[in-house]
Design a protein around this motif. Structure first.
Motif, PDB file in Angstrom:
ATOM      1  N   GLU A 220       0.834  -1.209   0.000  1.00 50.23           N
ATOM      2  CA  GLU A 220       0.000   0.000   0.000  1.00 50.23           C
ATOM      3  C   GLU A 220       0.866   1.255   0.000  1.00 50.23           C
ATOM      4  N   VAL A 221       0.381   2.325  -0.618  1.00 49.71           N
ATOM      5  CA  VAL A 221       1.090   3.616  -0.602  1.00 49.71           C
ATOM      6  C   VAL A 221       0.362   4.537   0.375  1.00 49.71           C
ATOM      7  N   HIS A 222       1.110   5.295   1.181  1.00 49.15           N
ATOM      8  CA  HIS A 222       0.500   6.273   2.097  1.00 49.15           C
ATOM      9  C   HIS A 222       1.082   7.653   1.825  1.00 49.15           C
ATOM     10  N   HIS A 223       0.200   8.658   1.805  1.00 53.34           N
ATOM     11  CA  HIS A 223       0.671  10.042   1.648  1.00 53.34           C
ATOM     12  C   HIS A 223       0.124  10.892   2.773  1.00 53.34           C
ATOM     13  N   LEU A 224       0.872  11.929   3.138  1.00 55.54           N
ATOM     14  CA  LEU A 224       0.386  12.899   4.120  1.00 55.54           C
ATOM     15  C   LEU A 224       0.527  14.284   3.478  1.00 55.54           C
ATOM     16  N   PHE A 225      -0.602  14.992   3.326  1.00 57.54           N
ATOM     17  CA  PHE A 225      -0.579  16.322   2.703  1.00 57.54           C
ATOM     18  C   PHE A 225      -1.026  17.376   3.708  1.00 57.54           C
ATOM     19  N   ALA A 226      -0.403  18.564   3.665  1.00 56.54           N
ATOM     20  CA  ALA A 226      -0.826  19.670   4.549  1.00 56.54           C
ATOM     21  C   ALA A 226      -1.529  20.724   3.707  1.00 56.54           C
ATOM     22  N   PHE A 227      -2.643  21.262   4.230  1.00 52.60           N
ATOM     23  CA  PHE A 227      -3.410  22.302   3.524  1.00 52.60           C
ATOM     24  C   PHE A 227      -3.525  23.541   4.403  1.00 52.60           C
ATOM     25  N   PRO A 228      -3.509  24.737   3.767  1.00 52.94           N
ATOM     26  CA  PRO A 228      -3.493  25.971   4.567  1.00 52.94           C
ATOM     27  C   PRO A 228      -4.761  26.188   5.381  1.00 52.94           C
ATOM     28  N   ASP A 229      -5.918  25.721   4.899  1.00 54.36           N
ATOM     29  CA  ASP A 229      -7.161  25.941   5.650  1.00 54.36           C
ATOM     30  C   ASP A 229      -8.195  24.881   5.273  1.00 54.36           C
ATOM     31  N   ALA A 230      -9.329  24.925   6.001  1.00 49.59           N
ATOM     32  CA  ALA A 230     -10.361  23.897   5.815  1.00 49.59           C
ATOM     33  C   ALA A 230     -10.938  23.937   4.401  1.00 49.59           C
ATOM     34  N   ARG A 231     -11.062  25.162   3.852  1.00 51.31           N
ATOM     35  CA  ARG A 231     -11.671  25.278   2.528  1.00 51.31           C
ATOM     36  C   ARG A 231     -10.796  24.603   1.458  1.00 51.31           C
ATOM     37  N   SER A 232      -9.478  24.800   1.546  1.00 48.99           N
ATOM     38  CA  SER A 232      -8.599  24.156   0.544  1.00 48.99           C
ATOM     39  C   SER A 232      -8.696  22.639   0.668  1.00 48.99           C
ATOM     40  N   LEU A 233      -8.742  22.143   1.921  1.00 46.22           N
ATOM     41  CA  LEU A 233      -8.873  20.690   2.115  1.00 46.22           C
ATOM     42  C   LEU A 233     -10.175  20.201   1.472  1.00 46.22           C
ATOM     43  N   ALA A 234     -11.276  20.914   1.753  1.00 43.28           N
ATOM     44  CA  ALA A 234     -12.585  20.478   1.240  1.00 43.28           C
ATOM     45  C   ALA A 234     -12.593  20.507  -0.287  1.00 43.28           C
ATOM     46  N   MET A 235     -11.950  21.535  -0.872  1.00 38.67           N
ATOM     47  CA  MET A 235     -11.930  21.625  -2.342  1.00 38.67           C
ATOM     48  C   MET A 235     -11.076  20.514  -2.948  1.00 38.67           C
ATOM     49  N   MET A 236      -9.992  20.160  -2.256  1.00 38.71           N
ATOM     50  CA  MET A 236      -9.157  19.051  -2.736  1.00 38.71           C
ATOM     51  C   MET A 236      -9.985  17.758  -2.722  1.00 38.71           C
ATOM     52  N   LEU A 237     -10.732  17.530  -1.617  1.00 39.86           N
ATOM     53  CA  LEU A 237     -11.528  16.295  -1.523  1.00 39.86           C
ATOM     54  C   LEU A 237     -12.580  16.254  -2.640  1.00 39.86           C
ATOM     55  N   ALA A 238     -13.180  17.426  -2.921  1.00 42.49           N
ATOM     56  CA  ALA A 238     -14.210  17.479  -3.969  1.00 42.49           C
ATOM     57  C   ALA A 238     -13.593  17.147  -5.333  1.00 42.49           C
ATOM     58  N   ASP A 239     -12.396  17.673  -5.589  1.00 43.99           N
ATOM     59  CA  ASP A 239     -11.748  17.398  -6.881  1.00 43.99           C
ATOM     60  C   ASP A 239     -11.341  15.931  -7.014  1.00 43.99           C
ATOM     61  N   VAL A 240     -10.863  15.353  -5.901  1.00 47.71           N
ATOM     62  CA  VAL A 240     -10.485  13.937  -5.901  1.00 47.71           C
ATOM     63  C   VAL A 240     -11.701  13.096  -6.257  1.00 47.71           C
ATOM     64  N   SER A 241     -12.847  13.498  -5.682  1.00 48.62           N
ATOM     65  CA  SER A 241     -14.071  12.755  -5.928  1.00 48.62           C
ATOM     66  C   SER A 241     -14.513  12.910  -7.386  1.00 48.62           C
ATOM     67  N   ALA A 243     -12.684  13.598  -9.932  1.00 49.94           N
ATOM     68  CA  ALA A 243     -11.736  12.923 -10.837  1.00 49.94           C
ATOM     69  C   ALA A 243     -11.844  11.404 -10.742  1.00 49.94           C
ATOM     70  N   GLU A 244     -12.672  10.931  -9.792  1.00 47.03           N
ATOM     71  CA  GLU A 244     -12.881   9.491  -9.579  1.00 47.03           C
ATOM     72  C   GLU A 244     -11.555   8.751  -9.396  1.00 47.03           C
ATOM     73  N   LEU A 245     -10.659   9.337  -8.601  1.00 46.22           N
ATOM     74  CA  LEU A 245      -9.388   8.662  -8.326  1.00 46.22           C
ATOM     75  C   LEU A 245      -9.674   7.411  -7.506  1.00 46.22           C
ATOM     76  N   PRO A 246      -9.120   6.253  -7.903  1.00 48.46           N
ATOM     77  CA  PRO A 246      -9.437   5.006  -7.175  1.00 48.46           C
ATOM     78  C   PRO A 246      -8.646   4.858  -5.874  1.00 48.46           C
ATOM     79  N   LEU A 247      -8.809   5.824  -4.963  1.00 44.37           N
ATOM     80  CA  LEU A 247      -8.121   5.750  -3.672  1.00 44.37           C
ATOM     81  C   LEU A 247      -8.839   4.721  -2.808  1.00 44.37           C
ATOM     82  N   TRP A 248      -8.164   4.241  -1.767  1.00 39.96           N
ATOM     83  CA  TRP A 248      -8.815   3.277  -0.867  1.00 39.96           C
ATOM     84  C   TRP A 248      -9.296   3.975   0.415  1.00 39.96           C
ATOM     85  N   SER A 249      -8.446   4.858   0.965  1.00 39.72           N
ATOM     86  CA  SER A 249      -8.821   5.493   2.240  1.00 39.72           C
ATOM     87  C   SER A 249      -8.382   6.953   2.247  1.00 39.72           C
ATOM     88  N   VAL A 250      -9.275   7.837   2.725  1.00 41.46           N
ATOM     89  CA  VAL A 250      -8.933   9.264   2.846  1.00 41.46           C
ATOM     90  C   VAL A 250      -9.426   9.739   4.212  1.00 41.46           C
TER      91      VAL A 250
END
Ligand SMILES: Cc1cc2nc3c(=O)[nH]c(=O)nc-3n(C[C@H](O)[C@H](O)[C@H](O)COP(=O)(O)OP(=O)(O)OC[C@H]3O[C@@H](n4cnc5c(N)ncnc54)[C@H](O)[C@@H]3O)c2cc1C
Length: 437
Positions: A220-241, A243-250
């Protein structure tokens, strides 16, 4: 509250022999779960001192127990490993607690159908260890994996690591054998299982066996990303969704969570920690996202994920920090050492309102708020919050009310409480929907 009558006790002893307890100390111990109920809340929660505790070892014993309970009008409350924390295992005064922890075997592996069958209180970590011997693993698991059981997760409901791909546990259960209140045994599957057994906190019957889907074990691959604020995190999650990236766990944590972890006192004298001194990597106090997926999917994911993270101002904190966070994934309540108590709250919100919910929690909960989030299939976000506190103080009662404020905020944004249990039984409508209630 007195123990069960002599007649009930003797009838229980006929079924369970010396696996019946009616002395006050054990009855008290069986009248708690992992949570702490504040003094002012106790009178409004219909829980009390158990009348007896029994420890079944087979389905036949559970059948005999429920037949007896029905005949003698005694309430029975199933209890797994009591990690659920919202009062699901608390007995009403005089009830018999059925401690199911003795039924914890792994019964069968079906390679052709990729399923495993277990007894109700088989512990996640033990199941996964057994599966690994055959090159298999769990599709999803809770962060209480080292200490909680399968039936408890079905009966309490919930999401965990792997829910990004596989949704909630009930969506992965093929069937469950349940002893109904009159003692009849019934096998539930499909929509009946989701309707009557899942999330029901054991009130519809006692689960004695369950079969659920598993997957192949892969590096398995694990990544840790830091985001400046809650909105950037939420927008990243929306884009991941999108783009239908086949991630296993977020999963993700908030800045307060990172900051408090840095202040954790060393456990002096603890033999394990003395031998393995724990060093937290220097993580930025920002929103951190932990992402996991099988190595075989790297070609489909790596570049696109990197690009999405970059667009939203995220930084990759590197493999060492990622592996550290991944290893610590089963220790969310180690922050209790700061407390010494924790006030928990847990809600589910749609991804589209995540940023607004987080902003409102920040504005309205004026206490350190440790937040861990899980992105589940269908863009549902589970937010587990802890407020460090001290149960010996009167103010603990007031802090407890904040858990209800978080539920209110979630509901205003199209979300709900996470589960019921005796604490949040009034939230049953929002958790289960009116028809299931
Ligand atoms: C540190 C920590 C981390 C956690 N992480 C997560 C997480 O990531 N995701 C999540 O969803 N939850 C999480 N939880 C909550 C909890 O661990 C899970 O819900 C867990 O699966 C419950 O299992 P248990 O065996 O402890 O059940 P218990 O707490 O014993 O029981 C839970 C409910 O199930 C009922 N029940 C238990 N056994 C049976 C049975 N045989 N038949 C019928 N009903 C039964 C009980 O009556 C009760 O209502 C966490 C808890 C802790 C303390």
């Amino acid at each position: 509250m007195a123990p069960v009558s002599q007649h009930v006790r003797e009838s229980l002893q006929e079924i369970f022999g010396d696996r019946v307890r009616t002395d006050r100390v054990e009855r008290k111990m069986y009248s708690f779960d992992i949570g702490t109920m504040p003094r002012l809340v106790k009178p409004v929660v219909p829980a009390g001192l158990a009348g007896a505790a029994v420890r079944p070892q087979s389905e036949a014993e559970v059948v005999a127990l429920l037949e007896l309970a029905s005949r003698l009008s005694v309430a029975v409350v199933p209890r797994g490993w009591a990690t659920s924390g919202y009062g699901g295992v608390l007995p009403r005064a005089g009830a018999v607690v059925a401690d199911m922890s003795g039924m914890n075997r792994i019964l069968a592996l079906d390679h052709a159908n990729m399923t495993v069958t277990v007894e109700p209180s088989a512990i996640w970590q033990d199941i996964d260890r057994e599966l690994a011997k055959d090159g298999l693993t769990l599709r999803l698991y809770p962060s209480s994996t080292p200490s909680s059981g399968a039936a408890g997760w079905l009966a309490q409901g919930g999401a965990g690591f792997g829910s990004f791909e596989y949704g909630t546990f009930k969506e992965n259960v093929v069937s469950a054998r349940v002893v109904l209140p009159g003692g009849q045994v019934r096998e539930f599957a499909g929509s009946d299982l989701e309707r009557y057994v899942a999330d029901a906190e054991g009130i519809t019957g006692v689960i004695t066996q369950l079969t659920f889907r598993i997957r192949a074990l892969e590096p398995e691959v694990h990544h840790l990303f830091a985001f400046p604020d809650a909105r950037s995190l939420a927008m990243m999650l929306a884009d991941v969704s999108r783009a239908e990236l086949p991630l296993w766990s977020v999963t993700f944590l908030n800045p307060a969570s990172v900051s408090l972890k840095k202040q954790l006192p060393h456990r002096h004298g603890h033999p394990y920690e003395e031998a393995h001194p724990h060093v937290e990597p220097q993580l930025p106090e920002s929103y951190l996202a932990v992402v996991a997926y099988p190595e075989s999917r790297m070609p489909e994911i790596d570049e696109r994920l990197e690009e999405i993270v970059r667009i939203h101002g995220g930084i990759d904190l590197g493999p060492e920090a990622a592996e550290h966070e991944w290893e610590m994934r089963f220790s969310p309540i180690r922050l209790k050492r700061i407390g010494p108590s924790l006030v928990p709250t847990e809600v589910v919100v749609p991804l589209e309102s995540l940023a607004d919910v987080l902003a409102e929690i920040d504005a309205r909960i004026r206490q350190p708020f440790i937040l861990e989030g899980m992105h589940a299939k269908g863009d549902r976000i589970v937010l587990l919050g802890f407020i460090p506190h001290d149960e010996r103080l009167f103010a603990f009662n007031l802090a407890f009310a904040l858990s209800l404020s978080v539920i209110r905020i979630a509901k205003q944004h199209g979300g709900s409480a996470y589960s019921t249990g005796l604490y949040f039984r009034r939230e049953a409508q929002s958790v289960l929907g009116p028809e299931r209630v």
